[in-house]
Design an enzyme around this catalytic site. Structure first.
Site, PDB file in Angstrom:
ATOM      1  N   LYS A  13      44.939  27.159  41.411  1.00  0.00           N
ATOM      2  CA  LYS A  13      45.081  26.649  42.786  1.00  0.00           C
ATOM      3  C   LYS A  13      43.731  26.211  43.341  1.00  0.00           C
ATOM      4  O   LYS A  13      43.581  25.124  43.888  1.00  0.00           O
ATOM      5  CB  LYS A  13      45.693  27.723  43.707  1.00  0.00           C
ATOM      6  CG  LYS A  13      47.033  28.248  43.258  1.00  0.00           C
ATOM      7  CD  LYS A  13      47.577  29.316  44.193  1.00  0.00           C
ATOM      8  CE  LYS A  13      46.749  30.584  44.280  1.00  0.00           C
ATOM      9  NZ  LYS A  13      46.710  31.392  43.048  1.00  0.00           N
ATOM     10  N   ARG A  88      51.795  34.269  51.289  1.00  0.00           N
ATOM     11  CA  ARG A  88      51.900  35.151  50.123  1.00  0.00           C
ATOM     12  C   ARG A  88      53.183  35.963  50.111  1.00  0.00           C
ATOM     13  O   ARG A  88      53.449  36.664  49.159  1.00  0.00           O
ATOM     14  CB  ARG A  88      50.796  36.184  50.186  1.00  0.00           C
ATOM     15  CG  ARG A  88      49.433  35.930  49.608  1.00  0.00           C
ATOM     16  CD  ARG A  88      49.406  35.412  48.253  1.00  0.00           C
ATOM     17  NE  ARG A  88      48.480  36.088  47.392  1.00  0.00           N
ATOM     18  CZ  ARG A  88      47.246  35.644  47.135  1.00  0.00           C
ATOM     19  NH1 ARG A  88      46.780  34.549  47.661  1.00  0.00           N
ATOM     20  NH2 ARG A  88      46.490  36.307  46.304  1.00  0.00           N
ATOM     21  N   ARG A 160      34.213  37.728  40.170  1.00  0.00           N
ATOM     22  CA  ARG A 160      34.873  38.368  41.312  1.00  0.00           C
ATOM     23  C   ARG A 160      35.189  39.834  41.032  1.00  0.00           C
ATOM     24  O   ARG A 160      35.564  40.182  39.921  1.00  0.00           O
ATOM     25  CB  ARG A 160      36.178  37.609  41.648  1.00  0.00           C
ATOM     26  CG  ARG A 160      35.961  36.557  42.712  1.00  0.00           C
ATOM     27  CD  ARG A 160      37.127  35.655  42.907  1.00  0.00           C
ATOM     28  NE  ARG A 160      38.419  36.307  43.068  1.00  0.00           N
ATOM     29  CZ  ARG A 160      39.551  35.646  43.335  1.00  0.00           C
ATOM     30  NH1 ARG A 160      39.529  34.343  43.475  1.00  0.00           N
ATOM     31  NH2 ARG A 160      40.691  36.288  43.458  1.00  0.00           N
ATOM     32  N   ARG A 171      47.622  42.544  40.625  1.00  0.00           N
ATOM     33  CA  ARG A 171      47.791  41.271  41.360  1.00  0.00           C
ATOM     34  C   ARG A 171      48.993  40.495  40.827  1.00  0.00           C
ATOM     35  O   ARG A 171      49.739  39.886  41.596  1.00  0.00           O
ATOM     36  CB  ARG A 171      46.510  40.423  41.240  1.00  0.00           C
ATOM     37  CG  ARG A 171      45.373  40.947  42.111  1.00  0.00           C
ATOM     38  CD  ARG A 171      44.017  40.412  41.688  1.00  0.00           C
ATOM     39  NE  ARG A 171      43.911  38.974  41.720  1.00  0.00           N
ATOM     40  CZ  ARG A 171      43.010  38.276  41.026  1.00  0.00           C
ATOM     41  NH1 ARG A 171      42.135  38.915  40.248  1.00  0.00           N
ATOM     42  NH2 ARG A 171      42.967  36.977  41.122  1.00  0.00           N
TER      43      ARG A 171
HETATM   44  P1  AP5 Z   1      41.363  29.272  39.796  1.00  0.00           P
HETATM   45  O1  AP5 Z   1      41.451  27.846  40.185  1.00  0.00           O
HETATM   46  O2  AP5 Z   1      40.275  30.114  40.335  1.00  0.00           O
HETATM   47  O3  AP5 Z   1      42.796  29.982  40.000  1.00  0.00           O
HETATM   48  P2  AP5 Z   1      43.531  30.419  41.340  1.00  0.00           P
HETATM   49  O4  AP5 Z   1      44.954  30.010  41.210  1.00  0.00           O
HETATM   50  O5  AP5 Z   1      42.785  29.930  42.536  1.00  0.00           O
HETATM   51  O6  AP5 Z   1      43.451  31.985  41.159  1.00  0.00           O
HETATM   52  P3  AP5 Z   1      42.976  33.138  42.183  1.00  0.00           P
HETATM   53  O7  AP5 Z   1      42.588  34.318  41.341  1.00  0.00           O
HETATM   54  O8  AP5 Z   1      41.971  32.634  43.157  1.00  0.00           O
HETATM   55  O9  AP5 Z   1      44.303  33.428  42.889  1.00  0.00           O
HETATM   56  P4  AP5 Z   1      44.663  34.667  43.700  1.00  0.00           P
HETATM   57  O10 AP5 Z   1      45.873  34.174  44.359  1.00  0.00           O
HETATM   58  O11 AP5 Z   1      44.804  35.912  42.931  1.00  0.00           O
HETATM   59  O12 AP5 Z   1      43.342  34.957  44.559  1.00  0.00           O
HETATM   60  P5  AP5 Z   1      43.004  34.795  46.085  1.00  0.00           P
HETATM   61  O13 AP5 Z   1      41.566  34.523  46.193  1.00  0.00           O
HETATM   62  O14 AP5 Z   1      43.964  33.882  46.742  1.00  0.00           O
HETATM   63  O15 AP5 Z   1      41.291  29.316  38.180  1.00  0.00           O
HETATM   64  C1  AP5 Z   1      41.157  30.544  37.487  1.00  0.00           C
HETATM   65  C2  AP5 Z   1      40.325  30.333  36.210  1.00  0.00           C
HETATM   66  O16 AP5 Z   1      41.050  29.477  35.319  1.00  0.00           O
HETATM   67  C3  AP5 Z   1      38.961  29.642  36.440  1.00  0.00           C
HETATM   68  O17 AP5 Z   1      38.017  30.197  35.571  1.00  0.00           O
HETATM   69  C4  AP5 Z   1      39.228  28.181  36.075  1.00  0.00           C
HETATM   70  O18 AP5 Z   1      38.062  27.537  35.612  1.00  0.00           O
HETATM   71  C5  AP5 Z   1      40.287  28.326  34.978  1.00  0.00           C
HETATM   72  N1  AP5 Z   1      41.205  27.192  34.896  1.00  0.00           N
HETATM   73  C6  AP5 Z   1      41.739  26.477  35.925  1.00  0.00           C
HETATM   74  N2  AP5 Z   1      42.552  25.508  35.470  1.00  0.00           N
HETATM   75  C7  AP5 Z   1      42.538  25.627  34.097  1.00  0.00           C
HETATM   76  C8  AP5 Z   1      43.185  24.907  33.047  1.00  0.00           C
HETATM   77  N3  AP5 Z   1      43.998  23.885  33.300  1.00  0.00           N
HETATM   78  N4  AP5 Z   1      42.948  25.301  31.774  1.00  0.00           N
HETATM   79  C9  AP5 Z   1      42.116  26.353  31.504  1.00  0.00           C
HETATM   80  N5  AP5 Z   1      41.470  27.055  32.464  1.00  0.00           N
HETATM   81  C10 AP5 Z   1      41.689  26.692  33.747  1.00  0.00           C
HETATM   82  O19 AP5 Z   1      43.309  36.254  46.652  1.00  0.00           O
HETATM   83  C11 AP5 Z   1      42.500  37.371  46.307  1.00  0.00           C
HETATM   84  C12 AP5 Z   1      42.954  38.589  47.095  1.00  0.00           C
HETATM   85  O20 AP5 Z   1      42.776  38.345  48.514  1.00  0.00           O
HETATM   86  C13 AP5 Z   1      44.441  38.972  46.969  1.00  0.00           C
HETATM   87  O21 AP5 Z   1      44.670  39.786  45.844  1.00  0.00           O
HETATM   88  C14 AP5 Z   1      44.667  39.704  48.294  1.00  0.00           C
HETATM   89  O22 AP5 Z   1      44.169  41.004  48.264  1.00  0.00           O
HETATM   90  C15 AP5 Z   1      43.846  38.884  49.278  1.00  0.00           C
HETATM   91  N6  AP5 Z   1      44.597  37.792  49.884  1.00  0.00           N
HETATM   92  C16 AP5 Z   1      44.346  36.451  49.739  1.00  0.00           C
HETATM   93  N7  AP5 Z   1      45.223  35.723  50.440  1.00  0.00           N
HETATM   94  C17 AP5 Z   1      46.063  36.611  51.042  1.00  0.00           C
HETATM   95  C18 AP5 Z   1      47.191  36.474  51.887  1.00  0.00           C
HETATM   96  N8  AP5 Z   1      47.646  35.277  52.258  1.00  0.00           N
HETATM   97  N9  AP5 Z   1      47.805  37.602  52.318  1.00  0.00           N
HETATM   98  C19 AP5 Z   1      47.359  38.810  51.970  1.00  0.00           C
HETATM   99  N10 AP5 Z   1      46.308  39.027  51.156  1.00  0.00           N
HETATM  100  C20 AP5 Z   1      45.659  37.932  50.697  1.00  0.00           C
HETATM  101 MG    MG Z   2      41.716  30.847  44.117  1.00  0.00          MG
END
Ligand code: AP5
Ligand code: MG
Length: 215
Positions: A13, A88, A160, A171
């Site tokens: 994402k 979420r 992270r 997660r």
């Molecule tokens: P990346 O693009 O970073 O993936 P992502 O989908 O953004 O994954 P996240 O880990 O950021 O999602 P998340 O939903 O767990 O975390 P968030 O920060 O929202 O890509 C990942 C890796 O893959 C990278 O190394 C990239 O280079 C690689 N990659 C990408 N595309 C690729 C491809 N095509 N092929 C190969 N490799 C590839 O949330 C974190 C925490 O915050 C949550 O656990 C929660 O505690 C809190 N939180 C956040 N939002 C909320 C909410 N709305 N409500 C409540 N708690 C929340």
């Molecule tokens: Mg992300």
């Protein structure tokens, strides 16, 4: 263009959102990034949020909703926005709909990036992010030219805190139980489009752009 990007942790994402910003000039609103900024700044909100994030659990809805509303009211969102990692759960999705109605900026689409669960662990344990510019790397799939240094700006790369195997498992469980049902929520509203998130970052980006441009 006012969209939600859906997908499991590690689906890409954030990676795709950064490319969409460049191409369409609209801001990304990542609740994860906003929460991590609050954690780094050491605010009361950040301290509260960290206790949930470190366990891989969702931060309470009220905290996240307040942050998103404040961000959506900023001028740059008048051109459109990309919501990443929000909503979420169903309660957040319903609250978002109300908020967007009162701001007169309803969603135009929801794009889900689908990646098999077996691929996600490696994507997440291998992720490295630049402290200065936010550029993302992956030690397995797209490593930087020089270890721990950003190719783009020379900044330091970090891992992270929640990208540890045990936290990732939690997660993914939380995603399945609370976030995946949103596919049905947006499908019911006729807003959902899905793309396969396997393949190169460029290939996936092209598919997302085609959807957004109605091709
Ligand atoms: P990346 O693009 O970073 O993936 P992502 O989908 O953004 O994954 P996240 O880990 O950021 O999602 P998340 O939903 O767990 O975390 P968030 O920060 O929202 O890509 C990942 C890796 O893959 C990278 O190394 C990239 O280079 C690689 N990659 C990408 N595309 C690729 C491809 N095509 N092929 C190969 N490799 C590839 O949330 C974190 C925490 O915050 C949550 O656990 C929660 O505690 C809190 N939180 C956040 N939002 C909320 C909410 N709305 N409500 C409540 N708690 C929340
Ligand atoms: Mg992300």
């Amino acid at each position: 263009m006012r969209i939600v990007l859906l997908g499991a942790p590690g689906a890409g994402k954030g990676t795709q959102a950064k490319k969409l910003i460049e191409k369409y000039g609209i801001p990304q609103i990542s609740t994860g990034d906003l929460l991590r900024a609050a954690v780094s700044a050491g605010t009361a909100l950040g301290k509260e949020a960290k206790s949930y994030m470190d366990k891989g659990e969702l931060v309470p809805d009220m905290v996240v909703l307040g942050m998103v509303e404040e961000r959506l009211k900023q001028d740059d969102c008048k051109k459109g926005y990309i919501l990443d990692g929000f909503p979420r759960n169903t309660a957040q999705a319903e609250a978002l709909d109300k908020m967007l109605e009162s701001l007169n900026m309803p969603l135009t689409g929801a794009v889900s990036v689908d990646v098999p669960f077996d691929d996600l662990m490696k994507r997440l344990t291998g992720r490295r992010t630049c402290k200065s510019c936010g550029q993302m790397y992956n030690v397995y799939f797209s490593p930087p030219n020089k270890d721990a240094v950003c190719d783009k700006c020379g900044g330091e790369l970090f891992q992270r805190d929640d990208d540890k195997e045990e936290t990732i498992k939690k997660r993914l469980e939380v995603y399945t139980a609370q976030t995946e049902p949103l596919m049905g929520y947006y499908k019911g509203k006729g807003l959902l489009k899905s793309v396969s998130g396997t393949g190169s970052i460029e290939e996936i980006f092209a598919k997302i752009c085609a959807i957004l441009e109605g091709k």
